[in-house]
Every structure is written in C-alpha cells, then in structure tokens.
Motif scaffolding. Structure first.
Motif, PDB file in Angstrom:
ATOM      1  N   VAL A 101       2.506   2.823 -10.065  1.00 28.35           N
ATOM      2  CA  VAL A 101       1.204   3.500  -9.248  1.00 28.35           C
ATOM      3  C   VAL A 101       0.568   2.415  -8.353  1.00 28.35           C
TER       4      VAL A 101
ATOM      5  N   PRO B 299       0.019   6.670  -5.604  1.00 29.03           N
ATOM      6  CA  PRO B 299       0.507   7.945  -6.438  1.00 29.03           C
ATOM      7  C   PRO B 299       1.289   8.983  -5.543  1.00 29.03           C
TER       8      PRO B 299
ATOM      9  N   LEU C   3      -0.402   7.808 -15.785  1.00 27.32           N
ATOM     10  CA  LEU C   3      -0.953   8.360 -14.636  1.00 27.32           C
ATOM     11  C   LEU C   3      -2.088   8.945 -14.709  1.00 27.32           C
TER      12      LEU C   3
END
Length: 359
Positions: free
Chosen positions: A214, A219, A240
C-alpha cells in the motif's frame, strides 16, 4: 509435478469399501502393535489442529480398532519435525502420515524411515524421498479457483487492473502449486504489481507485506489481492483497514476457516477455497492402515504424481470448491462444517439475513 487424471469418485468408494473390510476382522486380525504416526506442520493455520488431527485419529481408530496413534506438531520448524520423525521411528511406528514443513529439509528423514521399513504417506504437501503415497487436494485447481473468483470480484477492473499476490511459504511445495494455478488464469488479464512470499503462512507477515505494498503503490492502484490462504487474507485485510483503504478490494483465501467465513459474510473477504477435509483425512487414514498391515494401496488411488526425487507415487488428488457469500449455505453449512449459529454471531445477524443465511 506430473499427474495422471484419475477417478476421484472411485477412490472415495474404495476408501469406504476398505473401511468395511478393515473393521470386520475382529481382534485376531494381527492388529496388535500397529502404530500410526501423524506429523502436522504448524498451529498457524487453524485447520491442522481443529480439523485434520481429530479426523485422522478418529478414522484410523474406526478402520483399525487396535491401532495406536502418535501425534506431533512441528510448529513450523523443520528441525523439530526431523526429531519428531526419528522419535516415532524409534518408538516403533508402523507407518507415518507426514505433512511436511520443508520437503528438502525432511528428505533425509523420509529416507531414514524407508531404511527402517516404515512407509511414509505425504499428506497435503508432497514430501521428497521414497514416500509410499500422497493425499492432497489439486493445488493447481485451488489457484485457478482463487484467480477466477478474484477476477469476478474485480468486475470491470479485471481486464488490465492491478493485483498484489500474497503467496504462501516458499518452503512448502503447495505454495508454488497454488501460484502456478493462479497465474495460469491471471496471465494476460491483469497486471501483477507486487508478489510476496509469506513465511510460515503467518498473518503478521502478510500484514507487513500488504502495508509495504500500500505504501509503495498507493491504495488506488490495488484492484485485488490474491491471498494464498485465510491466515494470509486476515493479515492482508487488517493492513488494508489500518491504511483506511475503502472500499476494500476483493481478497481471496483458502481453507474455509471460521473467521474467514465471517469476514466473507461481512464483505471484507471475497472468497475462500473449501477443501472437504474429511475426504482427505479418510483417504490418508485408509492408506495408512493398509500400509501398516503390509498391504498395497492400489485399490485406494486413482492417479500417480512425480516428486523431485520419486516417480509414480500413488496419489489421491481431491477437488476443492470455491466459496463466496452466495454459496456458504450450500457448501459449508450443508456439509456440516459449520452451523448457521456458528457463523452468524450476533453482530453478523443482519448481514446473514441479507445473504439468506438463516436457521
């Protein structure tokens, strides 16, 4: 690995017939002193202790009332598993069911067992050395199911989108097996932006890798995550969420862990791969009892595979099943893996109602 396509249904029938034959002999069948050693790889993946161990032990006793089962868990340490194998051989094991931590590291132990006349059945993961049989699910199909589901979950982004691959532990031959199957479906469809190996199949390692992905990619570029199993998926999803990625991209899994099924209900994990463990444990137990008695396993297998060291290993390769929110009821609940009450804890009741998962 080379495999010859066989008739799995015939194998399962043969296992049932073998069970009938094995339990009808009574106490004079020469079973006294037979010992089945069971060596599992870790506790990081819930299925080993919660499903495989009790099912194997139960089935062995059903097939061979006088058999003793010895058990050891290697805690993902190859040196410990070598010691456990040596100990079981020294204590007089008649046969070993080995879910190998590291095939190369355990090759010498498999050879030791062979020299001592103790057959070794490779369970779930293909071991190296002179093994007498192999029981597993078709790893290529596992990867293909994961990849196909991921593409469906990605929707319009399935063509040309960006995917992160969270593979299993490279010491496990299954990790490469799953990866090859997945890539055979993903090739020419998506861009694989990052690919990681997850040591020990541990959630915390997957979390670190996903956090790094990420950070490196942002993202918005991650349209899907191919996670090799449910423990890895847990780490991916936690990372996440920590990065406040919303909405979450589709994330795959494997093993149908209860926590993963609940994540699927919540919409956090897109799918898992259900491997009916009872079929695998039944096949391994039947093979073990046959070999412990000095019999061959021809009636119990439908195919052969080649390991890096041994050709034409008698094998049972079973078919896995993809599970998404829409199919939990007609797979896991129908087969008695979990009840609706186990899945639909109070905080998930509304989500369960929305997908028609009711008592």
């Amino acid at each position: 690995m080379r495999s010859h396509v066989g008739r799995v249904a015939a194998v399962l029938t043969a296992v049932v017939l073998a069970a009938a034959g094995c339990t009808g002999d009574g106490g004079d069948s020469g079973e006294d002193g037979l010992t089945v050693g069971v060596l599992l790889p870790s506790r990081a993946v819930p299925r080993w202790e919660q499903s495989d161990r009790p099912m194997i032990e139960k089935r062995v006793k059903e097939l061979c009332a006088e058999c003793t089962v010895m058990y050891a868990n290697a805690e993902n340490d190859a040196a410990s598993q070598r010691q456990q194998m040596t100990s079981m051989i020294t204590k007089g094991a008649s046969v070993l069911i080995l879910d190998v931590v590291d095939p190369r590291a355990l090759r010498s132990s498999v050879r030791e067992a062979h020299r001592e006349g103790v057959p070794v059945i490779a369970y779930d993961r293909l071991a190296e050395g002179p093994i007498s049989g192999f029981v597993s699910f078709d790893g290529n199909q596992v990867g293909r199911l994961q990849a196909a589901a991921l593409l469906r979950g990605m929707g319009p982004r399935a063509d040309g989108g960006g995917v992160v691959m969270m593979n299993g532990d490279p010491s496990s031959p299954n990790a490469a097996w799953y990866e090859r199957g997945a890539k055979s479906v993903l090739k020419d469809r998506v861009r694989i932006l990052k690919s990681y190996d997850t040591l020990g199949w541990r959630a915390e390692n997957a979390h670190d890798h996903m956090s790094a992905a990420v950070s490196a990619l942002g993202p918005q570029r991650i349209d899907g995550v191919l996670a090799a199993n449910d423990s890895i998926a847990a780490g991916v999803i936690a990372a996440l969420k920590s990065a406040r990625v919303s909405p979450l991209p589709p994330v795959t899994g494997q093993d149908a862990d209860l926590s993963a099924v609940r994540r699927i209900v919540k919409g956090e994990q897109y799918m898992t791969v259900y491997k009916p463990f009872r079929r695998e444990t039944d096949a391994a137990a039947a093979m073990a009892v046959a070999l412990a008695r000095g019999n061959d396993v021809d009636a119990l297998v439908a195919t052969t595979v080649d390991s890096p060291t041994t050709r034409d290993v008698p094998a049972v390769l079973l078919d896995p099943t993809a599970v998404t929110r829409d199919t939990i009821g007609r797979t896991l609940v129908r087969d008695g893996v979990y009840t609706v009450d186990q899945i639909c804890i109070p905080e998930l009741r509304r989500a369960c109602d929305r997908i028609g998962l009711t008592r």
